[in-house]
Write a protein that holds these residues in place. Structure first.
Motif, short mmCIF file in Angstrom:
data_model
loop_
_atom_site.label_atom_id
_atom_site.label_comp_id
_atom_site.label_asym_id
_atom_site.label_seq_id
_atom_site.Cartn_x
_atom_site.Cartn_y
_atom_site.Cartn_z
N ILE A 138 0.84 -1.19 0.00
CA ILE A 138 0.00 0.00 0.00
C ILE A 138 0.88 1.24 0.00
O ILE A 138 1.74 1.40 0.88
CB ILE A 138 -0.92 0.02 1.23
N PRO A 139 0.71 2.15 -0.98
CA PRO A 139 1.54 3.36 -1.02
C PRO A 139 1.44 4.15 0.28
O PRO A 139 0.38 4.20 0.93
CB PRO A 139 0.96 4.15 -2.21
N ALA A 140 2.52 4.79 0.64
CA ALA A 140 2.59 5.51 1.91
C ALA A 140 1.56 6.64 1.99
O ALA A 140 1.09 6.97 3.09
CB ALA A 140 4.00 6.07 2.12
N VAL A 141 1.20 7.24 0.85
CA VAL A 141 0.26 8.36 0.88
C VAL A 141 -1.19 7.90 0.99
O VAL A 141 -2.09 8.71 1.22
CB VAL A 141 0.42 9.28 -0.35
N TRP A 142 -1.46 6.60 0.80
CA TRP A 142 -2.82 6.09 0.93
C TRP A 142 -3.18 5.95 2.40
O TRP A 142 -2.31 5.76 3.26
CB TRP A 142 -2.95 4.72 0.26
N GLY A 143 -4.47 5.99 2.69
CA GLY A 143 -4.93 5.69 4.03
C GLY A 143 -5.28 4.21 4.16
O GLY A 143 -5.75 3.58 3.20
N SER A 144 -5.06 3.65 5.34
CA SER A 144 -5.42 2.26 5.61
C SER A 144 -5.79 2.15 7.08
O SER A 144 -4.93 2.30 7.96
CB SER A 144 -4.24 1.33 5.28
N TYR A 145 -7.09 1.92 7.34
CA TYR A 145 -7.59 1.95 8.71
C TYR A 145 -8.60 0.82 8.92
O TYR A 145 -9.69 0.87 8.36
CB TYR A 145 -8.29 3.28 9.03
N ASP A 146 -8.23 -0.17 9.70
CA ASP A 146 -9.16 -1.24 10.07
C ASP A 146 -9.88 -1.82 8.86
O ASP A 146 -11.10 -2.00 8.86
CB ASP A 146 -10.21 -0.71 11.07
N GLY A 147 -9.14 -2.12 7.82
CA GLY A 147 -9.73 -2.71 6.63
C GLY A 147 -10.24 -1.71 5.61
O GLY A 147 -10.61 -2.08 4.50
N ARG A 148 -10.28 -0.41 5.98
CA ARG A 148 -10.66 0.63 5.02
C ARG A 148 -9.42 1.14 4.32
O ARG A 148 -8.49 1.65 4.95
CB ARG A 148 -11.32 1.82 5.74
N ILE A 149 -9.41 1.02 3.02
CA ILE A 149 -8.29 1.51 2.21
C ILE A 149 -8.76 2.72 1.43
O ILE A 149 -9.78 2.67 0.73
CB ILE A 149 -7.79 0.41 1.26
N LYS A 150 -8.04 3.82 1.59
CA LYS A 150 -8.39 5.07 0.91
C LYS A 150 -7.28 5.41 -0.07
O LYS A 150 -6.27 6.02 0.32
CB LYS A 150 -8.57 6.20 1.92
N PRO A 151 -7.42 5.03 -1.33
CA PRO A 151 -6.42 5.42 -2.33
C PRO A 151 -6.34 6.94 -2.44
O PRO A 151 -7.33 7.65 -2.26
CB PRO A 151 -6.95 4.80 -3.62
N MET A 152 -5.17 7.42 -2.71
CA MET A 152 -4.95 8.85 -2.90
C MET A 152 -4.30 9.07 -4.26
O MET A 152 -3.40 8.31 -4.67
CB MET A 152 -4.07 9.42 -1.80
N ALA A 153 -4.75 10.11 -4.96
CA ALA A 153 -4.20 10.42 -6.27
C ALA A 153 -2.80 11.02 -6.17
O ALA A 153 -2.08 11.10 -7.16
CB ALA A 153 -5.13 11.36 -7.03
N GLY A 154 -2.43 11.45 -4.99
CA GLY A 154 -1.12 12.04 -4.71
C GLY A 154 -1.13 12.56 -3.30
O GLY A 154 -2.16 12.49 -2.61
N PRO A 155 -0.04 13.05 -2.80
CA PRO A 155 0.00 13.56 -1.42
C PRO A 155 -1.06 14.63 -1.20
O PRO A 155 -1.09 15.66 -1.87
CB PRO A 155 1.42 14.14 -1.30
N GLY A 156 -1.97 14.36 -0.28
CA GLY A 156 -3.02 15.32 0.04
C GLY A 156 -4.09 15.46 -1.02
O GLY A 156 -4.94 16.34 -0.93
N ARG A 157 -4.10 14.60 -2.04
CA ARG A 157 -5.09 14.71 -3.12
C ARG A 157 -5.93 13.43 -3.19
O ARG A 157 -5.42 12.37 -3.58
CB ARG A 157 -4.40 14.97 -4.46
#
Length: 277
Positions: free
Chosen positions: A53-72
């Motif tokens: 999982i890329p470092a800029v993505w979120g990952s919380y208790d099975g929830r993965i939040k892809p990010m298009a870029g840092p802060g985006r």
């Protein structure tokens, strides 16, 4: 272009009353099953095959939040951008916002995989608001011009316990009543309404292609997915062009490239502020 308010309404009188009373409504079949599957596959293809999982993505208790870029968080690539220009959802938002001159935003993605931890609680985050009211303001205005409506496409069937979004039926009215009772500073209750711990929520289930449409004062939160099917969702919000706090302002010139402009169509060019209404 035909005005959404002069076209056959998307929401029935019963659905409008439901939204007013409950603070949310389910738009069935916003996408066909085939289109939902196509978008689901497009989003799942973002996941690295290595599961690194890329470092800029979120990952919380099975929830993965892809990010298009840092802060985006916005994914407005030509293949996903039509999710933000859906005619049916635009029509429903226009009815609720009382205007055809809208702006569209968000475009974030959520993938929720099975998580067998924390069996003592259904939510993986605290109930909160994503209100379009800046925290520099002390109070909500509670008028239609301030309102935003938004929510998420379910791109998979979401059965009970499948990671569906949680809401508080009638929660928008509870928020208004508490904020009004507080007097000046009602906007800042419960840590700016980001930590709402005193209300009870229910899970919204649905089929692939459905859209859960929420009032901006609806307390909501992500839930744990206890099922094997990964929940894939895409989030969209609409506001009026003249939104009280400026959320409907035009973007900076040249914000979109030629491929994005081609994917927008006439409606999208107005929703994204490329063309005037």
């Amino acid at each position: 272009m035909t005005s959404a308010l002069s076209s056959p309404p998307v929401l029935t009188d019963e659905q409008l009353a439901e939204f007013d009373e409950q603070g949310f409504v389910i738009i069935k079949g916003a996408l066909s099953a085939e289109d939902a599957e196509s978008y689901r596959q497009s989003i799942l293809s973002m996941m690295p095959p290595s599961l690194e999982i890329p470092a800029v993505w979120g990952s919380y208790d099975g929830r993965i939040k892809p990010m298009a870029g840092p802060g985006r968080q916005t994914f407005d690539t030509p293949d996903l951008l039509p999710l933000m220009t859906n005619d049916k959802l635009y029509g429903a938002a226009s009815q609720l916002l009382g205007s055809t001159r809208l702006r569209v935003m968000d475009g974030s993605v959520g993938i929720t995989i099975r998580n067998d931890a924390h069996t003592d609680r259904p939510l993986s985050q605290t109930l909160h608001l994503d209100a379009s009211v800046p925290t520099s303001a002390d109070d909500f205005t509670f008028d239609q011009q301030e309102l935003q409506v938004g929510g998420c496409y379910y791109l998979t069937d979401v059965e009970a316990g499948g990671g569906g979004i949680h809401v508080v039926p009638g929660g928008h009215k509870i928020v208004e009543a508490e904020a009004r009772a507080a007097g000046s500073g009602g906007r800042h209750l419960h840590q700016d309404w980001k930590q709402i711990e005193h209300l009870t929520s229910v899970e919204i289930t649905g089929e692939a292609g459905d859209f859960a449409l929420l009032h901006h004062l609806m307390p909501h939160g992500a839930s744990h997915n206890r099922n094997s099917t990964a929940r894939v969702a895409y989030f969209v919000r609409w506001v009026r062009e003249d939104q009280t706090w400026g959320a409907g302002a035009k973007p900076a010139p040249n914000s979109y490239d030629d491929d994005q402009l081609a994917a927008m169509g006439d409606l999208g060019r107005k929703l994204f502020g490329v063309d005037d209404w």
